[in-house]
Design an enzyme around this catalytic site. Structure first.
Site, PDB file in Angstrom:
ATOM      1  N   GLU A  17       0.833  -1.224   0.196  1.00  0.00           N
ATOM      2  CA  GLU A  17      -0.064   0.000  -0.012  1.00  0.00           C
ATOM      3  C   GLU A  17       0.661   1.325  -0.138  1.00  0.00           C
ATOM      4  OE1 GLU A  17      -2.734  -0.435   3.156  1.00  0.00           O
ATOM      5  OE2 GLU A  17      -3.861  -1.891   2.142  1.00  0.00           O
ATOM      6  N   GLU A  24      -5.594  -8.164   0.322  1.00  0.00           N
ATOM      7  CA  GLU A  24      -6.461  -7.979   1.608  1.00  0.00           C
ATOM      8  C   GLU A  24      -7.906  -7.412   1.237  1.00  0.00           C
ATOM      9  OE1 GLU A  24      -4.764  -4.843   4.122  1.00  0.00           O
ATOM     10  OE2 GLU A  24      -2.638  -5.566   3.809  1.00  0.00           O
TER      11      GLU A  24
HETATM   12  O1  IFM Z   1      -4.708  -3.147   8.908  1.00  0.00           O
HETATM   13  C1  IFM Z   1      -4.419  -2.549   7.752  1.00  0.00           C
HETATM   14  C2  IFM Z   1      -3.156  -3.205   7.077  1.00  0.00           C
HETATM   15  O2  IFM Z   1      -2.329  -3.037   7.778  1.00  0.00           O
HETATM   16  C3  IFM Z   1      -3.174  -2.692   5.739  1.00  0.00           C
HETATM   17  N1  IFM Z   1      -4.342  -2.436   4.880  1.00  0.00           N
HETATM   18  C4  IFM Z   1      -5.606  -1.895   5.749  1.00  0.00           C
HETATM   19  C5  IFM Z   1      -5.603  -2.831   7.077  1.00  0.00           C
HETATM   20  C6  IFM Z   1      -6.944  -2.370   7.733  1.00  0.00           C
HETATM   21  O3  IFM Z   1      -7.152  -0.928   7.723  1.00  0.00           O
END
Ligand code: IFM
Length: 439
Positions: A169, A353
């Site tokens: 990210e 994710e």
């Molecule tokens: O917890 C985070 C993760 O570290 C990165 N992506 C989003 C998740 C939820 O906010």
């Protein structure tokens, strides 16, 4: 309550399911010779809820065997984890902490022994504090140091990885942390943001060199995407939503795929980019083997002239919300998958994710998570039917954990963690996922 309606057998035979975590959020970085990270400093300086930090977190450093059992007993094929840079190189460069590398070595063997594929992320936000003190991601040298760190990690565990991601990210690393100030180092400085928006991609490029130098492991990067809708039906809102989309959803992908940055964003950001940035673009745009997509929610966007460039403010609409106040917008994942595939062609895509925070009591069922996973899984099937080359789905997260600035209140886990006793209790959603994967 209705459960998850999709099954493993609805997906292509070679489709993989997994779950994800990250080092700082679960390991407990006060132990095992780990050095300080900029998140420790940010927490100490009041950047997180109640000053909470990752010093103990889920004590995964000691409880990883139990945690890997949870991964395999749910029937997951893969596990996505990250390596803490300060655990491997406490000073961010030079000296290696052997104990740290031994930990990851054992973790990987533990995954393989359980028949779970290891998916490595090299940078999931725990920057060594000594590098942060030299400017962190605003300093071009940090990108180079990241290449050295990648070498060390690949040398020790790279041979056993099912996939390797350089950065998790970049939008959060750069914009959220240097312009919006919500994450470490907590800056609200467009000059710092401009540098970080570029240097994090340069780090990806140096990391890619190091991965390629260590064999043929599939190498990629994980980008996060957020649906950006105009708050109102007028030109002003539409232009604002497009600019938000440019900063969030196009900046990194366009750089990686075409070696250019979006014009609409350059108009405001070009003067803040590091000098000579153009010379790095060809290196940044070298081919990768796969792309990771993280998706959670949408925002409604409007222009606000009282704010500095990019003059954007976001709000929520009328959809159901999660504990983090994020709207549940499952169509968004289908929209991004089809839109990205139009640009990336047959590059393998992975949802690395997807998930939500819920705040029920431990004895209550996490119905909202079950619904969320059900709805998003259906959208993945739609995307596959639309010929998107989607190969896997990783749920965030295995465990309740340290949710960055929001501390320990926001529970993203399939497994409840009691942070006083460290007891793990699988939630109702864990059982639902296990059943769906067994069908
Ligand atoms: O917890 C985070 C993760 O570290 C990165 N992506 C989003 C998740 C939820 O906010």
């Amino acid at each position: 309550m209705s459960g998850i309606s999709w099954s493993r057998s609805d997906f292509p035979e070679d489709f993989r399911f997994g779950t994800a975590t990250s080092s700082y959020q679960i390991e407990g970085n006060a132990k095992g010779g780990c050095g300080p990270s900029h998140w420790d400093a940010f927490a100490r300086d009041g950047g997180t809820l109640r000053g909470e930090d990752g010093s103990v977190a889920c004590d995964h450093l000691n409880r990883w065997r139990e945690d890997l059992d949870l991964v395999s007993q749910a029937g997951f094929d893969g596990y996505r984890f990250s390596v803490a840079w300060p655990r491997v190189q406490p000073a961010g460069s030079g000296q290696v902490n052997r104990e740290g590398l031994d930990f990851y070595d054992a973790l990987v063997d533990g995954l393989l022994a359980r028949n779970v594929e290891p998916h490595l992320t090299l940078y999931h936000w725990d920057l060594p504090l000594p590098l942060a003190e030299k400017g962190g991601w605003t300093n071009r040298d940090t990108a180079k140091r990241f290449g050295d760190f990648t070498e060390i990690v690949m040398d020790r565990i790279g041979d056993r990885m099912a996939s390797v991601a350089t950065i998790n990210e970049p939008w959060c690393v750069a914009w959220l942390s240097h312009f919006e100030g919500h994450h470490a180092p907590g800056l609200t400085d467009i000059g710092a943001a401009g540098k970080a928006m570029h240097n994090i991609l340069l780090a990806h490029a140096h990391g890619l060199d190091a991965i390629r130098a260590h064999g043929d492991r599939p190498a990629g990067i994980v980008l996060n995407f957020e649906a950006a809708l105009p708050a109102r039906a007028n030109d002003k809102s539409e232009t604002a939503a497009d600019l938000y989309d440019g900063i969030y959803n196009r900046w990194f992908l366009q750089a990686l795929t075409t070696g250019t940055y979006p014009e609409a964003v350059l108009e405001g950001l070009e003067s803040h980019l590091p000098q000579g940035w153009q010379d790095d673009m060809a290196k940044i745009a070298r081919p990768i083997d796969w792309l990771g997509i993280n998706y959670y929610t949408r925002s409604l966007v409007d222009r606000d002239d009282t704010l500095p460039w990019p003059h954007l403010k976001t709000s929520r609409g009328e959809l159901e919300r999660t504990a983090t106040d994020w709207e549940i917008y499952p169509e968004g994942i289908h929209q991004f998958l089809t839109r990205i595939a139009e640009q990336t062609g047959d590059l393998p895509l992975h949802v690395t994710e997807n998930g939500l925070a819920t705040n029920e009591r431990p004895d209550q069922s996490d119905d909202q998570r079950i619904r969320y996973l059900d709805q998003h899984g259906e959208q993945l099937l739609r995307a596959i039917a639309d010929d998107v080359p989607l190969h896997s789905y990783f749920i965030w997260s295995l465990l309740d954990n340290f949710e960055w600035a929001l501390g320990y209140d926001m529970r993203f886990g399939l497994t409840h963690v009691d942070f006083d006793t460290q007891a793990r209790t699988p939630k109702a959603s864990y059982g639902e996922v296990r059943d769906a994967l067994s069908r």
